[in-house]
Design a protein around this motif. Sequence first.
Motif, PDB file in Angstrom:
ATOM      1  N   LYS B 183       8.192  11.534   7.530  1.00  0.00           N
ATOM      2  CA  LYS B 183       7.804  12.545   6.541  1.00  0.00           C
ATOM      3  C   LYS B 183       6.867  13.569   7.178  1.00  0.00           C
ATOM      4  N   MET B 184       5.884  13.074   7.937  1.00  0.00           N
ATOM      5  CA  MET B 184       4.929  13.958   8.593  1.00  0.00           C
ATOM      6  C   MET B 184       5.647  14.858   9.588  1.00  0.00           C
ATOM      7  N   GLY B 185       6.609  14.266  10.305  1.00  0.00           N
ATOM      8  CA  GLY B 185       7.386  15.020  11.279  1.00  0.00           C
ATOM      9  C   GLY B 185       8.138  16.148  10.594  1.00  0.00           C
ATOM     10  N   LEU B 186       8.703  15.826   9.426  1.00  0.00           N
ATOM     11  CA  LEU B 186       9.470  16.790   8.654  1.00  0.00           C
ATOM     12  C   LEU B 186       8.575  17.924   8.174  1.00  0.00           C
ATOM     13  N   ILE B 187       7.381  17.542   7.716  1.00  0.00           N
ATOM     14  CA  ILE B 187       6.430  18.543   7.223  1.00  0.00           C
ATOM     15  C   ILE B 187       6.008  19.479   8.359  1.00  0.00           C
ATOM     16  N   ARG B 188       5.750  18.830   9.525  1.00  0.00           N
ATOM     17  CA  ARG B 188       5.349  19.646  10.689  1.00  0.00           C
ATOM     18  C   ARG B 188       6.452  20.621  11.075  1.00  0.00           C
ATOM     19  N   GLU B 189       7.693  20.085  11.027  1.00  0.00           N
ATOM     20  CA  GLU B 189       8.845  20.908  11.380  1.00  0.00           C
ATOM     21  C   GLU B 189       8.959  22.099  10.432  1.00  0.00           C
ATOM     22  N   GLN B 190       8.803  21.792   9.119  1.00  0.00           N
ATOM     23  CA  GLN B 190       8.901  22.846   8.114  1.00  0.00           C
ATOM     24  C   GLN B 190       7.795  23.882   8.310  1.00  0.00           C
ATOM     25  N   GLY B 192       6.386  24.581  11.053  1.00  0.00           N
ATOM     26  CA  GLY B 192       6.767  25.353  12.230  1.00  0.00           C
ATOM     27  C   GLY B 192       7.765  26.436  11.877  1.00  0.00           C
ATOM     28  N   ASN B 193       8.754  26.062  11.039  1.00  0.00           N
ATOM     29  CA  ASN B 193       9.771  27.029  10.630  1.00  0.00           C
ATOM     30  C   ASN B 193       9.157  28.183   9.860  1.00  0.00           C
ATOM     31  N   ILE B 194       8.191  27.827   8.979  1.00  0.00           N
ATOM     32  CA  ILE B 194       7.540  28.863   8.175  1.00  0.00           C
ATOM     33  C   ILE B 194       6.774  29.818   9.088  1.00  0.00           C
ATOM     34  N   ARG B 195       6.075  29.193  10.076  1.00  0.00           N
ATOM     35  CA  ARG B 195       5.312  30.030  11.018  1.00  0.00           C
ATOM     36  C   ARG B 195       6.234  30.970  11.787  1.00  0.00           C
ATOM     37  N   MET B 196       7.390  30.391  12.197  1.00  0.00           N
ATOM     38  CA  MET B 196       8.342  31.197  12.968  1.00  0.00           C
ATOM     39  C   MET B 196       8.874  32.345  12.132  1.00  0.00           C
ATOM     40  N   ALA B 197       9.122  32.037  10.837  1.00  0.00           N
ATOM     41  CA  ALA B 197       9.698  33.038   9.951  1.00  0.00           C
ATOM     42  C   ALA B 197       8.679  34.142   9.659  1.00  0.00           C
ATOM     43  N   ALA B 198       7.401  33.757   9.683  1.00  0.00           N
ATOM     44  CA  ALA B 198       6.365  34.732   9.314  1.00  0.00           C
ATOM     45  C   ALA B 198       6.171  35.788  10.402  1.00  0.00           C
TER      46      ALA B 198
END
Lengths: 83, 198
Positions: B183-190, B192-198
């Motif tokens: 779950k933590m891995g998934l949250i971190r991944e998400q 990361g994706n948000i940061r990348m998108a920003a």
Amino acid sequence: MSQSLAKECNEAKERYDTCFLKWYSEKYLRGNGTEQNNECSILFKEYSSCLQVALKERGIDKLLEEAREELKDSDSTYMGKKK
Amino acid sequence: MKVFSNTETFNYSWEEVSTANWRKYCPWNEKSTHVVAVDTISRSVDPATGILRTERLITCRQAAPEWLKSMMGGGMDESQVFETSYVDPKTKTVTMVSTNITWSNLLNVQETVVYSPLSDHQTKFHQEAKITALAGGWQRIKNSIEDTLVKRFRENAAKGKEGFESVLAMSRRVFAEEREREKMGLIREQAGNIRMAA
């Protein structure tokens, strides 16, 4: 995990057991484990080739053969097949 | 022939019990020190039924009684058992059949263990062992051998229940931690994706 009767097979056994347990709980019990070849097959082959040598050296291979013969009937009882 | 049978209830789902059963003899189980090695000989899934069939060799170390040792000579402290197990995921049944491969000319021990669900949170364990002393000679000796083994089964059953309870508790904790990590891995991944998108 438990040990192997042959010390030299312990590492290969550990790798296989870990893989199997993951496969069992995440795939097999969820109905996705019917394929004969799965991600643990190669690890099993490595472990098994080590173990077979150890069994032969200790003369256990023949005893296993006898025991297998003795329990033969349970296959037909529990595999759901007619003799 | 003597028969030993025993039934227990575990307050865990059948899925948890059947999974933990594969690591029943591990360092988490301080009560099963008599089992020194567990080796998998073969394993396959029947494509028609989905039944998982496994052959294992279990190596035990447990002191035999002195009178038996003096009768049989030394080397009685290590013994091996051959086990064939069947997991049927459709009926949710684990059946394990085992027989002794050591001293098989002296005695025959056949044990059947079944794990089946009582409810979504409870699993029944049933064990039955048939013990037959084969050694020729006095019935009195055969009886003593059989009685000794029945006693041993009874002692091991009590320890076995206790030991397996600790393996089940540990398994549940480890699986919960793993889910948490995922779950933590998934949250971190998400994140990361948000940061990348920003």
